[in-house]
Design a protein around this motif. Structure first.
Motif, short mmCIF file in Angstrom:
data_model
loop_
_atom_site.label_atom_id
_atom_site.label_comp_id
_atom_site.label_asym_id
_atom_site.label_seq_id
_atom_site.Cartn_x
_atom_site.Cartn_y
_atom_site.Cartn_z
N VAL A 1 -12.72 -0.48 -6.22
CA VAL A 1 -13.21 -1.75 -6.75
C VAL A 1 -14.13 -2.42 -5.73
CG1 VAL A 1 -12.56 -4.06 -7.52
CG2 VAL A 1 -11.20 -2.09 -8.24
N VAL A 2 -13.76 -2.32 -4.45
CA VAL A 2 -14.61 -2.87 -3.38
C VAL A 2 -15.95 -2.15 -3.37
CG1 VAL A 2 -14.88 -3.08 -0.88
CG2 VAL A 2 -12.68 -3.62 -1.94
N ALA A 3 -15.93 -0.83 -3.54
CA ALA A 3 -17.17 -0.06 -3.57
C ALA A 3 -18.04 -0.45 -4.76
CB ALA A 3 -16.86 1.44 -3.62
N ALA A 4 -17.40 -0.62 -5.92
CA ALA A 4 -18.13 -1.04 -7.12
C ALA A 4 -18.77 -2.41 -6.90
CB ALA A 4 -17.19 -1.08 -8.32
N PHE A 5 -18.03 -3.30 -6.25
CA PHE A 5 -18.55 -4.64 -5.96
C PHE A 5 -19.73 -4.56 -5.00
CE2 PHE A 5 -18.40 -8.60 -3.38
CZ PHE A 5 -18.69 -9.50 -4.38
N GLY A 6 -19.62 -3.72 -3.97
CA GLY A 6 -20.72 -3.57 -3.02
C GLY A 6 -21.96 -2.99 -3.68
N LEU B 1 -24.90 10.16 4.88
CA LEU B 1 -23.63 10.10 4.16
C LEU B 1 -23.08 11.51 3.91
CD1 LEU B 1 -24.13 7.30 1.47
CD2 LEU B 1 -22.69 7.21 3.50
N ALA B 2 -23.97 12.44 3.58
CA ALA B 2 -23.54 13.82 3.36
C ALA B 2 -22.96 14.40 4.65
CB ALA B 2 -24.71 14.67 2.88
N TRP B 3 -23.64 14.18 5.77
CA TRP B 3 -23.16 14.67 7.06
C TRP B 3 -21.84 14.00 7.44
CZ3 TRP B 3 -22.34 11.93 11.64
CH2 TRP B 3 -22.06 12.72 12.76
N GLN B 4 -21.75 12.70 7.19
CA GLN B 4 -20.53 11.96 7.50
C GLN B 4 -19.37 12.47 6.68
OE1 GLN B 4 -20.22 7.77 6.26
NE2 GLN B 4 -19.90 7.27 8.42
N THR B 5 -19.65 12.82 5.42
CA THR B 5 -18.61 13.33 4.53
C THR B 5 -18.04 14.64 5.04
OG1 THR B 5 -19.64 12.29 2.61
CG2 THR B 5 -18.14 14.11 2.18
N LEU B 6 -18.89 15.50 5.58
CA LEU B 6 -18.45 16.81 6.03
C LEU B 6 -17.91 16.80 7.45
CD1 LEU B 6 -21.29 19.10 4.62
CD2 LEU B 6 -18.93 18.94 3.81
N ARG B 7 -18.57 16.08 8.36
CA ARG B 7 -18.26 16.16 9.77
C ARG B 7 -17.27 15.11 10.27
NH1 ARG B 7 -19.65 21.19 11.26
NH2 ARG B 7 -21.73 21.71 10.53
N GLU B 8 -17.33 13.95 9.70
CA GLU B 8 -16.44 12.90 10.13
C GLU B 8 -15.58 12.47 8.97
OE1 GLU B 8 -18.83 9.83 11.82
OE2 GLU B 8 -19.48 11.06 13.50
N ARG B 9 -14.74 11.51 9.21
CA ARG B 9 -13.92 11.00 8.13
C ARG B 9 -14.64 9.84 7.46
NH1 ARG B 9 -10.37 14.67 6.85
NH2 ARG B 9 -8.57 13.35 6.48
N GLY B 10 -15.13 8.92 8.25
CA GLY B 10 -15.96 7.83 7.77
C GLY B 10 -15.56 7.26 6.44
N ALA B 11 -16.55 7.18 5.56
CA ALA B 11 -16.34 6.58 4.24
C ALA B 11 -15.44 7.43 3.35
CB ALA B 11 -17.69 6.37 3.55
N MET B 12 -15.24 8.70 3.76
CA MET B 12 -14.44 9.58 2.92
C MET B 12 -13.02 9.75 3.46
SD MET B 12 -16.25 10.75 0.41
CE MET B 12 -15.55 12.32 -0.02
N LYS C 1 -5.68 -2.38 8.85
CA LYS C 1 -7.09 -2.04 8.88
C LYS C 1 -7.78 -2.32 7.56
CE LYS C 1 -6.33 2.20 9.91
NZ LYS C 1 -6.55 3.63 10.20
N GLY C 2 -7.05 -2.88 6.62
CA GLY C 2 -7.59 -3.06 5.28
C GLY C 2 -8.86 -3.87 5.21
N ASP C 3 -8.87 -5.03 5.89
CA ASP C 3 -10.04 -5.89 5.84
C ASP C 3 -11.25 -5.21 6.44
OD1 ASP C 3 -8.55 -7.84 4.62
OD2 ASP C 3 -8.12 -8.93 6.46
N ARG C 4 -11.03 -4.53 7.57
CA ARG C 4 -12.15 -3.85 8.22
C ARG C 4 -12.66 -2.72 7.35
NH1 ARG C 4 -10.86 -1.66 14.06
NH2 ARG C 4 -9.47 -0.33 12.81
N SER C 5 -11.75 -1.97 6.73
CA SER C 5 -12.15 -0.89 5.84
C SER C 5 -12.92 -1.42 4.64
CB SER C 5 -10.92 -0.11 5.37
OG SER C 5 -10.26 0.50 6.45
N ALA C 6 -12.46 -2.54 4.09
CA ALA C 6 -13.14 -3.14 2.94
C ALA C 6 -14.55 -3.56 3.32
CB ALA C 6 -12.34 -4.34 2.43
N ALA C 7 -14.71 -4.13 4.51
CA ALA C 7 -16.04 -4.55 4.96
C ALA C 7 -16.95 -3.34 5.13
CB ALA C 7 -15.93 -5.32 6.27
#
Length: 207
Positions: free
Chosen positions: A36-41, A82-93, A103-109
């Motif tokens: 929902v946060v992603a949809a809002f963003g 984003l593609a590289w982050q998805t594969l190599r790091e955890r990041g947004a995925m 960590k919820g607020d920071r993750s939401a931001a």
């Protein structure tokens, strides 16, 4: 507000795009709340394009090859990141198994910022507002600005609702995905390929 506008806007919104892919990915990996946060963003990311179109600034992207290409390649670069982050790091995925953690607020931001950038760095949205909205504003209208604002608001509400549905569906099957490492790895590769494909599509886009 015409039925034609609602139908056309709905078709455009439900068509798979970068924002929809990111929202689904967030729903699968972080759950309903973050989807929902992603949809809002993603919805907030429409605002700059809407404002630019209403102010006439989008015409610069339409007439200036340099401005359009610069904006376009910035968007391509971000999608590849984003593609590289998805594969190599955890990041947004990253899988968030802690649910409502400290960590919820920071993750939401972070999710909100990423979602906003995804739609902000997409010059085709400005082109869409420049070419799409005026078709539903009569040239003889004396309140064209309020009408464009209302149409834009409807488009944004529709975007948010559809993306929330996408994210909710992804979150509903999340447990079946995160408990299977092989499935999760396949999903991560799929989303990475999707981001690359959308980047290529944007790179090939013309004004």
């Amino acid at each position: 507000m015409s039925v034609e506008f609602l139908i056309t806007a709905f078709i455009i919104v439900v068509s798979p795009g970068t924002g929809a892919v990111y929202t689904v990915a967030t729903g699968l990996t972080r759950g309903l709340r973050m989807s929902v946060v992603a949809a809002f963003g993603c919805t907030l990311g429409i605002v700059p394009h809407m404002a630019a179109a209403i102010a006439g600034l989008a015409a610069i992207l339409h007439t200036s090859a340099l401005a359009f290409e610069s904006f376009k390649w910035a968007g391509v670069a971000y999608l590849l990141f984003l593609a590289w982050q998805t594969l190599r790091e955890r990041g947004a995925m990253q899988i968030d198994t802690e649910g409502e953690s400290t960590k919820g607020d920071r993750s939401a931001a972070h999710v909100t910022g990423t979602a906003i950038l995804i739609n902000f760095l997409n010059p085709k949205l400005s082109m869409f507002f420049l070419a799409f909205l005026p078709q539903f504003v009569p040239t003889t209208s004396t309140d064209s600005l309020p009408l464009m604002l209302r149409l834009s608001a409807v488009f944004m509400i529709m975007t948010f609702v559809v993306f929330v549905i996408y994210g909710a569906f992804a979150a509903a099957v999340r447990d079946h995905v995160v408990t299977r490492p092989k499935v999760m790895a396949w999903m991560r590769r799929t989303f990475a390929v999707a981001f690359v494909g959308l980047g290529v599509q944007l790179a090939l886009a013309d004004r």
